[in-house]
Design an enzyme around this catalytic site. Structure first.
Site, mmCIF file in Angstrom:
data_model
loop_
_atom_site.group_PDB
_atom_site.id
_atom_site.type_symbol
_atom_site.label_atom_id
_atom_site.label_comp_id
_atom_site.label_asym_id
_atom_site.label_seq_id
_atom_site.Cartn_x
_atom_site.Cartn_y
_atom_site.Cartn_z
ATOM 1 N N HIS A 123 -1.515 3.422 -6.786
ATOM 2 C CA HIS A 123 -2.573 3.851 -5.860
ATOM 3 C C HIS A 123 -3.895 3.397 -6.480
ATOM 4 C CE1 HIS A 123 -3.414 6.868 -2.449
ATOM 5 N NE2 HIS A 123 -4.588 6.348 -2.765
ATOM 6 N N GLU A 168 -1.201 1.324 0.479
ATOM 7 C CA GLU A 168 -2.206 0.597 1.249
ATOM 8 C C GLU A 168 -2.655 -0.715 0.593
ATOM 9 O OE1 GLU A 168 -5.425 3.366 1.771
ATOM 10 O OE2 GLU A 168 -4.268 4.667 3.087
ATOM 11 N N GLU A 347 0.132 9.692 5.037
ATOM 12 C CA GLU A 347 -1.222 10.261 4.977
ATOM 13 C C GLU A 347 -1.756 10.423 6.386
ATOM 14 O OE1 GLU A 347 -4.200 8.229 2.591
ATOM 15 O OE2 GLU A 347 -2.736 7.860 0.995
HETATM 16 O O1 IFM Z 1 -8.623 8.983 -0.110
HETATM 17 C C1 IFM Z 1 -8.001 7.919 0.548
HETATM 18 C C2 IFM Z 1 -6.683 7.593 -0.102
HETATM 19 O O2 IFM Z 1 -6.826 7.298 -1.441
HETATM 20 C C3 IFM Z 1 -6.049 6.412 0.573
HETATM 21 N N1 IFM Z 1 -5.996 6.561 2.006
HETATM 22 C C4 IFM Z 1 -7.187 7.001 2.669
HETATM 23 C C5 IFM Z 1 -7.761 8.238 2.002
HETATM 24 C C6 IFM Z 1 -9.048 8.685 2.723
HETATM 25 O O3 IFM Z 1 -10.005 7.679 2.667
#
Ligand code: IFM
Length: 463
Positions: A123, A168, A347
């Site tokens: 991450h 991501e 998420e």
């Molecule tokens: O905080 C981030 C996360 O690290 C990755 N996805 C989006 C979230 C909100 O911006």
């Protein structure tokens, strides 16, 4: 009074997510190496207010308390990431046994609390030592990542069932290397596309390495999918929206699920396209046991380009439009157009301005509505035939929101950073109840008017 019951499939995994750099702190203790985010946040001017992840939520020292909070919230799953430089300080050298012990204890404590660990290997906190040799632009780093993945699978694969390689890749390649707002801060489209390719390659190599080390794990990838939707029905608007989808979203989906880059995207990038070596695409397209989908918002494309703000739409503190029905359309599109494996929403959540009220609580009604409206769309998508197996709210805790530092709060749990005191927000209590009941119900008439308006709004939006 009418009750609408929104119940979910049996064994639906209710969880919350975090990431190492955003919550752990303890950036230089017990042998942890420096990451690119340490270097970036320590560079003046890169993060709002000069905030850093040095302490963050101090989760490294407080993980037991945080797991107790998760238990009280009836969480069935917890998605977290491993800090690569904590377990391999220079990224390719020897392992740091103290760092590995931390994740051992975290996983054991989760399991004792009846919470399924859902592990992300990357991450965004690349060991700085690997950045010194070119970071992800150097293909050797893809091989080092596979070694790291094998190490972790060997160490935790007996207890961790769910593994994801990257969180991501589109975000850290483009925002970290094309727009420069994230670490390492480059502004170079060609470089970013090569980095994206090498990260995809690293994903494929890591999938092979993990499976060689532990054959019975469930392994996948997490993509942030941010659809572009046409505002009207004109062909020009549809084409414009589709082009953005192909360049930004399909750019990562197609290699994984179709073993090639999308043709429109490839043409659009022209001379910036990455070097692809023979055999790369086959490595990238390893069978996925599941796909993780992170969804926050969309772009709405009108005749003159992006419409921003969208009239009548609600916006979060991030400036992101709240658009729950897009989530259903996204899931259905994945289901119809791709041979998509089972999906976890890895998420979904929102930053709002939270206030600690006089009663010491955080009455974050807007976040409850956000979660509820999105969960309704997840359930709609399941009814449409999409195999969605779980949902992780972003985030368990308020935390370090990258270039915005601590100014944006996404948590179900409020964190008072000076004292590190945690308070479960109303949204956290609502989510706890939803997890316990495997869904929720809403009345569309009766004496509770706020409930009524929420329900009606959610139902109207699901059409
Ligand atoms: O905080 C981030 C996360 O690290 C990755 N996805 C989006 C979230 C909100 O911006």
């Amino acid at each position: 009074m009418t009750h609408n019951n929104f119940s979910f499939p049996r064994d639906f995994l209710w969880g919350a997510a975090t990431a190492a750099y955003q919550i752990e702190g303890a950036w230089n203790v017990d042998g942890r190496g420096e990451s690119i985010w340490d270097r970036f946040s320590h560079t003046p001017g890169k993060v709002l207010g000069g905030d850093t992840g040095d302490v963050a939520c101090d989760h490294y020292h407080r993980f037991a308390e945080d797991i107790e909070i998760m238990r009280r919230m009836n969480l069935r799953g917890y998605r977290f990431s491993v800090s690569w430089p904590r377990v391999m300080p220079t990224g390719s050298g020897p392992a740091n046994w103290v760092g590995l012990d931390f994740y051992d204890r975290l996983v054991d404590s989760l399991l004792s609390a009846g919470i399924e660990p859902f592990l992300t290997l990357y991450h965004w906190d690349l060991p700085q030592a690997l950045q010194e040799i070119g970071g992800w632009s150097n293909r050797d780093v893809s091989a080092y990542f596979a070694d790291y993945a094998a190490l972790m699978a060997h160490r935790l694969g007996d207890r961790v069932k769910y593994w994801t390689t990257f969180n991501e890749p589109g975000v850290f390649t483009f925002i970290g290397n094309r727009s420069g707002e994230h670490a390492p801060g480059y502004k170079d489209e060609k470089l970013s596309l090569q980095i994206g390719h090498n990260a995809l390659l690293a994903h494929g190599m890591a999938m092979q390495a993990m499976r060689a080390s532990k054959s019975d794990i469930q392994a996948g990838m997490v993509l942030s999918l941010w659809p572009s939707e046409p505002a009207g029905s004109s062909q020009a608007e549809k084409d414009a929206a589709e082009k953005i989808w192909q360049k930004d979203q399909a750019w990562f989906i197609d290699p994984l699920l179709r073993a090639h880059y999308p043709i429109i995207g490839w043409q659009e990038y022209g001379a910036s396209v990455p070097e692809v070596k023979p055999g790369d695409m086959a490595i990238i397209a390893q069978k996925l046991d599941f796909l993780g989908v992170n969804y926050y918002s969309r772009n709405l494309i009108g005749p003159e380009g992006q419409i921003n703000p969208v009239p009548g739409s609600e916006y979060t503190e991030m400036g992101w439009e709240v658009s729950p029905p897009t989530l259903r359309r996204l899931l259905v599109r994945l289901h119809k157009e791709y041979k998509v494996p089972p999906i976890y929403i890895t998420e979904n959540g929102a930053a709002f301005k939270d206030v600690v009220s006089e009663d010491g609580q955080i009455h974050d009604e807007r976040r409850i509505a956000f979660l509820r409206d999105h969960l309704i769309q997840v359930r709609n998508a399941i009814e449409d035939g999409v195999d969605v197996r779980g949902y992780f709210a972003w985030s368990l805790l308020d935390n370090f929101e990258w270039q915005y530092g601590y100014s944006k709060r996404f948590g179900l749990v409020h964190v008072d950073y000076p004292t590190q005191k945690r308070i479960i927000k109303d949204s956290g209590n609502w989510y706890a109840q939803t997890s316990r009941r495997n869904g929720f119900s809403m009345s569309t008439a009766g004496d509770d008017t706020s409930q009524k308006s929420l329900a009606e709004r959610a139902l109207a939006k699901s059409l």
